[in-house]
Design an enzyme around this catalytic site. Structure first.
Site, PDB file in Angstrom:
ATOM      1  CD  GLU A  10       3.518  20.177   5.169  1.00 32.24           C
ATOM      2  OE1 GLU A  10       3.001  19.169   4.667  1.00 32.24           O
ATOM      3  OE2 GLU A  10       4.701  20.216   5.550  1.00 32.24           O
ATOM      4  CG  HIS A  62      -4.441  25.834 -33.288  1.00 32.19           C
ATOM      5  ND1 HIS A  62      -4.354  26.540 -32.109  1.00 32.19           N
ATOM      6  CD2 HIS A  62      -5.606  26.201 -33.887  1.00 32.19           C
ATOM      7  CE1 HIS A  62      -5.423  27.316 -32.006  1.00 32.19           C
ATOM      8  NE2 HIS A  62      -6.203  27.133 -33.063  1.00 32.19           N
ATOM      9  N   GLY A 103       5.354  10.892   4.631  1.00 34.09           N
ATOM     10  CA  GLY A 103       6.548  10.316   4.027  1.00 34.09           C
ATOM     11  C   GLY A 103       6.620   8.811   4.231  1.00 34.09           C
ATOM     12  NE  ARG A 104       5.665   4.461   0.407  1.00 36.44           N
ATOM     13  CZ  ARG A 104       4.722   3.595   0.786  1.00 36.44           C
ATOM     14  NH1 ARG A 104       3.593   4.029   1.298  1.00 36.44           N
ATOM     15  NH2 ARG A 104       4.911   2.294   0.638  1.00 36.44           N
ATOM     16  CB  SER A 113       0.068  11.233   3.635  1.00 31.94           C
ATOM     17  OG  SER A 113      -0.666  12.425   3.820  1.00 31.94           O
ATOM     18  N   GLY A 166       1.814  16.582   1.388  1.00 35.38           N
ATOM     19  CA  GLY A 166       2.686  16.140   0.302  1.00 35.38           C
ATOM     20  C   GLY A 166       1.853  15.508  -0.790  1.00 35.38           C
ATOM     21  N   GLY A 180      11.634 -13.401   0.526  1.00 37.79           N
ATOM     22  CA  GLY A 180      13.025 -13.782   0.276  1.00 37.79           C
ATOM     23  C   GLY A 180      13.910 -13.197   1.362  1.00 37.79           C
TER      24      GLY A 180
HETATM   25  P1  FAD Z   1       7.547  -1.372  -4.091  1.00 33.99           P
HETATM   26  O1  FAD Z   1       6.602  -0.980  -5.141  1.00 33.99           O
HETATM   27  O2  FAD Z   1       7.238  -0.987  -2.688  1.00 33.99           O
HETATM   28  O3  FAD Z   1       7.684  -2.951  -4.188  1.00 33.99           O
HETATM   29  C1  FAD Z   1       8.393  -3.696  -3.280  1.00 33.99           C
HETATM   30  C2  FAD Z   1       7.859  -5.122  -3.316  1.00 33.99           C
HETATM   31  O4  FAD Z   1       8.770  -5.966  -2.627  1.00 33.99           O
HETATM   32  C3  FAD Z   1       6.506  -5.312  -2.631  1.00 33.99           C
HETATM   33  O5  FAD Z   1       5.667  -6.083  -3.434  1.00 33.99           O
HETATM   34  C4  FAD Z   1       6.851  -6.052  -1.348  1.00 33.99           C
HETATM   35  O6  FAD Z   1       5.818  -6.920  -0.923  1.00 33.99           O
HETATM   36  C5  FAD Z   1       8.050  -6.860  -1.816  1.00 33.99           C
HETATM   37  N1  FAD Z   1       8.965  -7.282  -0.751  1.00 33.99           N
HETATM   38  C6  FAD Z   1       9.532  -6.537   0.209  1.00 33.99           C
HETATM   39  N2  FAD Z   1      10.383  -7.269   0.942  1.00 33.99           N
HETATM   40  C7  FAD Z   1      10.346  -8.515   0.420  1.00 33.99           C
HETATM   41  C8  FAD Z   1      11.012  -9.714   0.735  1.00 33.99           C
HETATM   42  N3  FAD Z   1      11.900  -9.774   1.716  1.00 33.99           N
HETATM   43  N4  FAD Z   1      10.710 -10.809  -0.001  1.00 33.99           N
HETATM   44  C9  FAD Z   1       9.815 -10.763  -1.022  1.00 33.99           C
HETATM   45  N5  FAD Z   1       9.164  -9.645  -1.363  1.00 33.99           N
HETATM   46  C10 FAD Z   1       9.439  -8.538  -0.650  1.00 33.99           C
HETATM   47  N6  FAD Z   1       5.017   6.842  -7.834  1.00 33.99           N
HETATM   48  C11 FAD Z   1       4.893   7.337  -9.081  1.00 33.99           C
HETATM   49  O7  FAD Z   1       5.888   7.380  -9.809  1.00 33.99           O
HETATM   50  N7  FAD Z   1       3.691   7.790  -9.549  1.00 33.99           N
HETATM   51  C12 FAD Z   1       2.579   7.764  -8.792  1.00 33.99           C
HETATM   52  O8  FAD Z   1       1.516   8.175  -9.243  1.00 33.99           O
HETATM   53  C13 FAD Z   1       2.668   7.260  -7.477  1.00 33.99           C
HETATM   54  N8  FAD Z   1       1.581   7.213  -6.681  1.00 33.99           N
HETATM   55  C14 FAD Z   1       1.689   6.703  -5.425  1.00 33.99           C
HETATM   56  C15 FAD Z   1       0.557   6.712  -4.610  1.00 33.99           C
HETATM   57  C16 FAD Z   1       0.628   6.226  -3.332  1.00 33.99           C
HETATM   58  C17 FAD Z   1      -0.597   6.221  -2.475  1.00 33.99           C
HETATM   59  C18 FAD Z   1       1.864   5.679  -2.853  1.00 33.99           C
HETATM   60  C19 FAD Z   1       1.967   5.096  -1.482  1.00 33.99           C
HETATM   61  C20 FAD Z   1       2.995   5.682  -3.646  1.00 33.99           C
HETATM   62  C21 FAD Z   1       2.915   6.207  -4.943  1.00 33.99           C
HETATM   63  N9  FAD Z   1       4.035   6.257  -5.777  1.00 33.99           N
HETATM   64  C22 FAD Z   1       3.921   6.785  -7.028  1.00 33.99           C
HETATM   65  C23 FAD Z   1       5.345   5.755  -5.338  1.00 33.99           C
HETATM   66  C24 FAD Z   1       5.588   4.348  -5.906  1.00 33.99           C
HETATM   67  O9  FAD Z   1       4.541   3.496  -5.498  1.00 33.99           O
HETATM   68  C25 FAD Z   1       6.919   3.808  -5.436  1.00 33.99           C
HETATM   69  O10 FAD Z   1       7.948   4.732  -5.712  1.00 33.99           O
HETATM   70  C26 FAD Z   1       7.236   2.493  -6.135  1.00 33.99           C
HETATM   71  O11 FAD Z   1       6.247   1.533  -5.857  1.00 33.99           O
HETATM   72  C27 FAD Z   1       8.592   1.956  -5.682  1.00 33.99           C
HETATM   73  O12 FAD Z   1       8.851   0.760  -6.344  1.00 33.99           O
HETATM   74  P2  FAD Z   1       9.791  -0.351  -5.685  1.00 33.99           P
HETATM   75  O13 FAD Z   1       9.848  -1.453  -6.680  1.00 33.99           O
HETATM   76  O14 FAD Z   1      11.040   0.254  -5.221  1.00 33.99           O
HETATM   77  O15 FAD Z   1       9.019  -0.840  -4.366  1.00 33.99           O
HETATM   78  P1  NAI Z   2       5.713  13.521   1.000  1.00 36.60           P
HETATM   79  O1  NAI Z   2       7.140  13.524   1.340  1.00 36.60           O
HETATM   80  O2  NAI Z   2       5.289  13.808  -0.378  1.00 36.60           O
HETATM   81  O3  NAI Z   2       4.929  14.554   1.926  1.00 36.60           O
HETATM   82  C1  NAI Z   2       4.966  14.474   3.313  1.00 36.60           C
HETATM   83  C2  NAI Z   2       4.518  15.805   3.889  1.00 36.60           C
HETATM   84  O4  NAI Z   2       4.297  15.628   5.260  1.00 36.60           O
HETATM   85  C3  NAI Z   2       5.573  16.895   3.726  1.00 36.60           C
HETATM   86  O5  NAI Z   2       4.970  18.066   3.228  1.00 36.60           O
HETATM   87  C4  NAI Z   2       6.108  17.067   5.128  1.00 36.60           C
HETATM   88  O6  NAI Z   2       6.554  18.378   5.403  1.00 36.60           O
HETATM   89  C5  NAI Z   2       4.889  16.722   5.960  1.00 36.60           C
HETATM   90  N1  NAI Z   2       5.198  16.240   7.306  1.00 36.60           N
HETATM   91  C6  NAI Z   2       6.178  15.396   7.689  1.00 36.60           C
HETATM   92  N2  NAI Z   2       6.112  15.171   9.017  1.00 36.60           N
HETATM   93  C7  NAI Z   2       5.058  15.883   9.481  1.00 36.60           C
HETATM   94  C8  NAI Z   2       4.475  16.060  10.768  1.00 36.60           C
HETATM   95  N3  NAI Z   2       4.952  15.436  11.845  1.00 36.60           N
HETATM   96  N4  NAI Z   2       3.406  16.870  10.879  1.00 36.60           N
HETATM   97  C9  NAI Z   2       2.883  17.508   9.791  1.00 36.60           C
HETATM   98  N5  NAI Z   2       3.407  17.384   8.552  1.00 36.60           N
HETATM   99  C10 NAI Z   2       4.473  16.571   8.394  1.00 36.60           C
HETATM  100  O7  NAI Z   2       5.187  12.094   1.506  1.00 36.60           O
HETATM  101  P2  NAI Z   2       3.838  11.307   1.211  1.00 36.60           P
HETATM  102  O8  NAI Z   2       2.762  12.203   0.750  1.00 36.60           O
HETATM  103  O9  NAI Z   2       3.638  10.463   2.415  1.00 36.60           O
HETATM  104  O10 NAI Z   2       4.234  10.381   0.015  1.00 36.60           O
HETATM  105  C11 NAI Z   2       5.368   9.529   0.111  1.00 36.60           C
HETATM  106  C12 NAI Z   2       6.041   9.423  -1.209  1.00 36.60           C
HETATM  107  O11 NAI Z   2       5.283   8.590  -2.078  1.00 36.60           O
HETATM  108  C13 NAI Z   2       6.171  10.734  -1.983  1.00 36.60           C
HETATM  109  O12 NAI Z   2       7.269  11.493  -1.547  1.00 36.60           O
HETATM  110  C14 NAI Z   2       6.379  10.237  -3.366  1.00 36.60           C
HETATM  111  O13 NAI Z   2       7.724   9.881  -3.520  1.00 36.60           O
HETATM  112  C15 NAI Z   2       5.509   8.991  -3.404  1.00 36.60           C
HETATM  113  N6  NAI Z   2       4.233   9.320  -4.062  1.00 36.60           N
HETATM  114  C16 NAI Z   2       4.257   9.752  -5.352  1.00 36.60           C
HETATM  115  C17 NAI Z   2       3.094  10.086  -5.993  1.00 36.60           C
HETATM  116  C18 NAI Z   2       3.170  10.608  -7.377  1.00 36.60           C
HETATM  117  O14 NAI Z   2       4.214  10.487  -7.990  1.00 36.60           O
HETATM  118  N7  NAI Z   2       2.090  11.173  -7.918  1.00 36.60           N
HETATM  119  C19 NAI Z   2       1.784   9.969  -5.347  1.00 36.60           C
HETATM  120  C20 NAI Z   2       1.888   9.554  -3.971  1.00 36.60           C
HETATM  121  C21 NAI Z   2       3.070   9.223  -3.378  1.00 36.60           C
END
Ligand code: FAD
Ligand code: NAI
Length: 475
Positions: free
Chosen positions: A213, A454, A281-282, A279, A192, A122
């Site tokens: 890290e 318990h 950050g995003r 990994s 992270g 979109g």
């Molecule tokens: P997203 O889930 O990224 O969804 C965005 C969607 O929009 C995608 O499907 C994409 O294709 C679509 N899109 C983008 N642009 C367009 C466009 N222009 N037109 C149409 N479609 C489009 N969070 C937790 O709370 N618990 C966890 O355990 C957890 N584990 C994670 C593990 C990993 C490895 C990763 C990477 C993330 C994890 N997260 C976790 C974070 C979580 O995935 C995100 O915070 C969450 O998905 C964000 O939701 P969202 O709807 O904002 O975006």
């Molecule tokens: P993160 O922000 O959790 O961790 C990134 C780590 O990388 C930090 O500790 C940071 O100091 C380090 N870092 C950054 N730049 C660096 C560099 N140049 N060299 C070395 N270290 C560096 O990000 P991550 O793990 O990529 O995950 C992204 C996000 O996805 C999380 O912040 C979280 O919001 C979401 N997520 C949530 C999960 C959950 O809820 N269980 C699971 C996985 C992801």
């Protein structure tokens, strides 16, 4: 004439699909556009969370934890196993099946709630007569129009400069969930949430894992007493964690990757691994959304600028989830999605960021809600702290999983709970009680006076509450 909708949601991750369902429940004619494709090119709604995030990572964490238990702790229970092995292809296949179930579940929910789904990208086309015109490109190609637009386009993994993801040797979360055979040596940059979860998966399956890290502190956002306990446990399990490094460069060879970095003492160091997960950050994603067409405002990080109510700078355009400020968590995205749909309907919902829980699904699990001890000290707020170790909990002992503790922080005068921090078994489930307590602005005494079953792990939360007043019963 383009199809007209009351609400058009762009992005079908947890923020978008939940917003679409809630909008439809409230009586709006709603569309959701999502471009994610499954391996056959078909629709795969659910976003990062369902396809390459929360769900597949938890599937692999479960499989690898069973494997680790079978190899290391079943013996303590008198269970003998011979010839333990891991079939990685089967484990990945199971994970893919779990993902597919979730994709199909969302398509079913769209049908059930009468949300019109468009599989494609979109992009803003223009401000139209009846709202905003959105170009859909992909399986379906057409222009649709929405009176209200909800943007939920999520985030993408951040690459290290000069080390693009090839998803073969240099892996983002996507590649980290698809490694076809257990690597002998696995490197992870960033300790992270993803680094620790994915590092744990492959370590449990036999990889020699080194995590590099950048910061000198381990899990700086986590209460440091909890982070120290977790660090001790991970190190004991064999995860090598180097803090305070400075990455110089990443060089991909034929069959390995070399990371050149300065260690905490500033000494030039090399790490050679078979695969490297980055990994660090995003970043918010607005690729292909064409925000310029309508003048949508982004900040310097590329996030869509919103106010406390998820309103963008444009009338009737809202944004939620990873593409806006705040923690990048699926449940935060969902809460914002529901709140926006309700605001469009004229309701007055509120998302309380202070009670959004965090969970890291390692073993031991780490979970928290509210403020840490460091934050309270920095604010100069007077507080009381109570901790209770799982070592003193009967259920944890029976389970053979006694690592960690529950820690409760309460205001020194009012006794209101300000934060709860857990490292240990099922922390992800235990934290829910703390979230409810904080939403109801409970005091530590409230929790201390509530009857907990318990033997259960939740008794540790009660005991931590008793500890705030220095009157634990079992420790
Ligand atoms: P997203 O889930 O990224 O969804 C965005 C969607 O929009 C995608 O499907 C994409 O294709 C679509 N899109 C983008 N642009 C367009 C466009 N222009 N037109 C149409 N479609 C489009 N969070 C937790 O709370 N618990 C966890 O355990 C957890 N584990 C994670 C593990 C990993 C490895 C990763 C990477 C993330 C994890 N997260 C976790 C974070 C979580 O995935 C995100 O915070 C969450 O998905 C964000 O939701 P969202 O709807 O904002 O975006
Ligand atoms: P993160 O922000 O959790 O961790 C990134 C780590 O990388 C930090 O500790 C940071 O100091 C380090 N870092 C950054 N730049 C660096 C560099 N140049 N060299 C070395 N270290 C560096 O990000 P991550 O793990 O990529 O995950 C992204 C996000 O996805 C999380 O912040 C979280 O919001 C979401 N997520 C949530 C999960 C959950 O809820 N269980 C699971 C996985 C992801």
């Amino acid at each position: 004439m383009s199809k007209q909708f009351d609400v058009v949601v762009i992005g079908g991750g947890p923020g978008g699909y939940i917003a679409a369902i809630r909008a439809a429940q409230l009586g709006f004619n709603t569309a959701c556009i999502d471009e994610w494709k499954n391996d056959k090119g078909g629709p795969a709604p659910g976003g990062t969370c369902t396809n390459v995030g929360c769900i597949p990572s938890k599937a692999l964490l479960q499989s690898s934890e069973y494997f680790e238990h079978a190899g290391h702790s079943f013996g303590d229970h008198g269970i003998g196993l011979k010839d333990l092995s891991i079939d990685v292809a089967k484990m990945l296949g199971r994970k893919d099946a779990v993902v597919k179930q979730n994709n199909e579940g969302i398509l079913y929910l769209f049908k059930k709630n009468k949300v019109t789904f468009f599989h494609g990208r979109g992009a803003f086309l223009r401000v139209g007569d009846a709202g905003y015109d959105v170009q859909v490109t992909g399986a379906t190609e057409e222009v649709i129009s929405g009176k209200h637009i909800i943007l939920a386009t999520g985030s993408n993994p951040r690459a290290l400069p000069g080390a693009a993801f090839d998803e073969d040797k240099v892996l983002s979360n996507d590649g980290a969930l698809r490694i076809g055979a257990v690597p002998k040596r696995l490197g992870v940059i960033g300790s992270g949430v993803i680094g620790l979860e994915m590092g744990s998966v492959w370590r449990r399956l036999g990889a020699d894992v080194t995590v590099l890290e950048g910061l000198p502190t381990f899990l700086g956002a986590v209460d440091q007493q909890i982070a120290k306990e977790a660090h001790k446990a991970f190190t004991k399990q064999g995860l090598k964690i180097e803090l305070g490094v400075k990455i110089d460069k990443v060089t991909s060879g034929k069959s390995s990757v070399t990371v050149t970095y300065a260690n905490a003492k500033g000494e030039a160091t090399k790490l050679e691994v078979d695969r490297l997960i980055v990994s660090i950050g995003r970043v918010p994603n607005t690729i292909g959304l064409n925000p310029e067409a309508v003048g949508l405002k982004l900040d310097e990080r590329g996030a869509i600028v919103v106010d406390d109510h998820c309103r963008t700078n444009l009338p009737n355009v809202w944004a939620v989830g990873d593409v806006v400020r705040g923690p990048m968590l699926a449940h935060k995205a969902e809460e914002e999605g529901v709140a926006v749909a309700e605001r469009i309907a004229g309701q007055h919902p509120h998302v309380n960021f202070n009670t959004v829980p965090w969970v890291i699904y390692t073993s031991p699990e780490i979970a928290w809600v509210g403020q840490t001890e460091q934050q309270l000290k920095a604010e100069g707020r007077e507080f009381k702290a109570g901790t209770f170790p799982f070592l003193a909990n009967g259920r944890a002992r029976a389970m053979g999983d006694t690592t960690g503790m529950v820690k409760m922080l309460a205001d020194a005068k009012t006794d209101e709970i300000l934060g709860v921090h857990i490292v240990g078994p099922f922390a992800s489930e235990l934290i829910a009680e703390a979230v409810v307590a904080m939403e109801f602005r409970a005091s530590s005494e409230d929790i201390a006076r509530i009857c907990h079953a318990h033997p259960s792990l939740s008794e540790s939360t009660k005991e931590a509450a008793l500890a705030v007043d220095k009157r634990t019963l079992n420790f």
